[in-house]
Scaffold this active site. Structure first.
Site, short mmCIF file in Angstrom:
data_model
loop_
_atom_site.label_atom_id
_atom_site.label_comp_id
_atom_site.label_asym_id
_atom_site.label_seq_id
_atom_site.Cartn_x
_atom_site.Cartn_y
_atom_site.Cartn_z
N THR A 33 82.02 59.74 -33.95
CA THR A 33 80.16 59.73 -34.13
C THR A 33 79.91 61.38 -35.05
O THR A 33 78.66 62.17 -34.07
CB THR A 33 79.31 59.49 -32.30
OG1 THR A 33 80.67 60.24 -31.54
CG2 THR A 33 79.48 58.16 -32.08
N TYR B 62 78.27 59.67 -41.48
CA TYR B 62 78.40 58.50 -40.77
C TYR B 62 77.67 57.21 -40.85
O TYR B 62 78.20 56.68 -40.62
CB TYR B 62 78.04 59.46 -39.60
CG TYR B 62 77.50 58.77 -38.70
CD1 TYR B 62 78.48 58.34 -37.77
CD2 TYR B 62 76.09 58.48 -38.28
CE1 TYR B 62 78.60 57.80 -36.51
CE2 TYR B 62 75.93 58.02 -37.24
CZ TYR B 62 76.83 57.23 -36.19
OH TYR B 62 76.76 56.35 -34.60
N LYS C 266 79.02 53.09 -40.69
CA LYS C 266 78.04 52.26 -39.78
C LYS C 266 77.95 51.48 -40.39
O LYS C 266 77.19 50.07 -40.00
CB LYS C 266 77.64 52.68 -38.44
CG LYS C 266 77.80 54.42 -37.62
CD LYS C 266 78.84 53.70 -36.96
CE LYS C 266 78.13 52.86 -35.63
NZ LYS C 266 78.76 52.21 -35.20
N TRP D 124 69.59 57.33 -30.16
CA TRP D 124 69.25 59.27 -29.87
C TRP D 124 70.12 58.97 -28.40
O TRP D 124 69.08 59.62 -27.03
CB TRP D 124 67.86 59.86 -29.55
CG TRP D 124 67.73 60.42 -31.19
CD1 TRP D 124 67.55 60.20 -32.10
CD2 TRP D 124 66.22 61.19 -31.45
NE1 TRP D 124 66.97 59.95 -33.03
CE2 TRP D 124 66.19 61.21 -32.08
CE3 TRP D 124 64.78 61.61 -30.88
CZ2 TRP D 124 65.25 62.02 -33.00
CZ3 TRP D 124 64.30 62.65 -30.66
CH2 TRP D 124 63.71 62.88 -32.05
#
Length: 296
Positions: free
Chosen positions: A61, A124, A128, A149
Site C-alpha cells: 500500500t 499501485y 491492484k 480512504w
C-alpha cells in the site's frame, strides 16, 4: 469451515480477525509466516492449511514508493492474489479480496459503479487492478471488494497522522481537490463478514447469483482537508487547516481527484452503510484516540 486470513496484523486484518470468527475456524498467520512477497511460502501455507475460504487483507500500500518498486508491488498485489485464486480452484475454496478506488482515474462526474471501466493512474492502482483481473479470470467463487480512504486506530493512516500532527503543529496544509469517503476499517470488516455470512448460508446458488465485484465505503463525500477539519473538531484539536491543491502537495504518484464509489449494489444485499461522519465518531469513541490505543 477453515478460514485463512492474510494481513491479520494490519488495520483491516485486525478488525477482520474479530468479525470473521463466528463464521468458522480462523487461521491468521503472522506476516513472517505468510509473506505475500514470497510466493513459494504463500503456496506452502495454502496447501498446509487447506482453507475453505481465503480472505486476503494483505497488500502493498506504499502508493508513492510503488513508483520505484513496481516489481514488488505487482508481486504482492497481483501475483500473490493470482496464486491464491489458482490454489483456491484446486481446493474448491472461495476467495475474498480487497481492492481500491485507485483503479479509477478520478475524472468521472459522479460516483464510480462496479461496471465503470478502470483506468489507474499509478503503479499501485495498476497492480491492484491486475490482482482483480487475475481473480476474476480464475473461474472460482470470489468476492472482490473495492474500498477507499480506509482509516482506523491501528497502523499508518490519515486519521492517526492527523491526530498526531494536529497536536504538534498550529497549522497544516491539506489537499482539498481530491474527494472521497473516509471508511472505518471496522465498517469494512463487519460488512464483509455479513456479506460472507450470506454467501455461506446461500451456498452455490448464492455465489452464482451474487459473487463478483462490490464497492464498499462510507456514504457521503469530503476532501482530505474537510476530513482533517472534522477530525480536529471531533478530537478537540485547535489546528488550522490550510486547503491546497494536489499539485501543490506534489506527491510522487498521482491520485484520483474523484474517489467516490457507488455502493448501491452492496447495500441492496447488506443494508445501509454509515455516512463518513458517523463512522468517524464511532471510530474515535471506540478507543482512546489521544493515544491511538484500541479498547478490546
Amino acid at each position: 469451515m477453515k478460514i485463512l486470513l492474510t494481513g491479520a496484523n494490519g488495520q483491516l486484518g485486525h478488525e477482520l480477525a474479530r468479525s470473521l470468527r463466528p463464521l468458522g475456524e480462523l487461521v491468521a498467520p503472522a506476516r513472517a509466516d505468510c509473506d505475500l512477497a514470497d510466493l513459494d511460502q504463500l503456496r506452502a501455507v495454502l496447501r498446509s492449511v487447506r482453507p475453505g475460504l481465503i480472505v486476503n487483507a494483505a497488500a502493498y500500500t506504499a502508493v508513492d514508493r510503488a513508483e520505484d518498486e513496481r516489481a514488488l508491488a505487482i508481486r504482492i498485489n497481483a501475483d500473490a492474489p493470482a496464486l491464491m485464486a489458482r490454489e483456491a480452484g484446486e481446493l474448491g475454496a472461495a476467495l475474498l479480496h480487497y481492492s481500491t478506488d485507485y483503479v479509477f482515474d478520478g475524472t468521472a462526474a459522479g460516483a464510480y459503479a462496479e461496471t465503470d471501466t478502470p483506468a489507474p493512474l499509478s503503479v499501485y492502482g495498476q497492480s491492484k487492478l491486475a490482482g482483480e483481473q487475475a481473480i476474476a479470470a480464475a473461474g472460482i467463487r470470489h468476492l472482490i471488494v473495492r474500498t477507499s480512504w480506509v482509516v482506523g486506530l491501528r497502523g499508518n493512516n490519515f486519521l492517526l497522522t492527523m491526530l498526531r500532527l494536529g497536536r504538534e503543529r498550529a497549522q497544516l496544509r491539506i489537499v482539498a481537490d481530491q474527494h472521497g469517503a473516509p471508511t472505518w476499517s471496522r465498517t469494512l470488516a463487519d460488512t464483509s463478514a455479513h456479506l460472507l455470512g450470506l454467501a455461506l448460508a446461500g451456498g452455490a446458488p448464492w455465489w452464482e447469483r451474487h459473487g463478483g465485484l462490490y464497492h464498499l465505503t462510507s456514504q457521503g463525500c469530503t476532501s482530505w482537508a474537510g476530513f482533517a477539519e472534522a477530525i480536529f473538531s471531533a478530537a478537540g484539536i485547535g489546528c488550522e487547516v490550510v486547503p491546497i491543491t494536489a499539485a501543490e502537495y506534489g506527491a510522487r504518484a498521482p491520485r484520483p481527484a474523484n474517489s467516490r464509489l457507488d455502493c448501491s449494489k452492496l447495500m441492496a444485499l447488506c443494508g445501509p452503510l454509515p455516512d463518513w461522519q458517523t463512522a468517524l465518531a464511532g471510530c474515535l469513541s471506540s478507543a482512546d484516540a489521544s493515544k491511538g490505543l484500541v479498547r478490546d
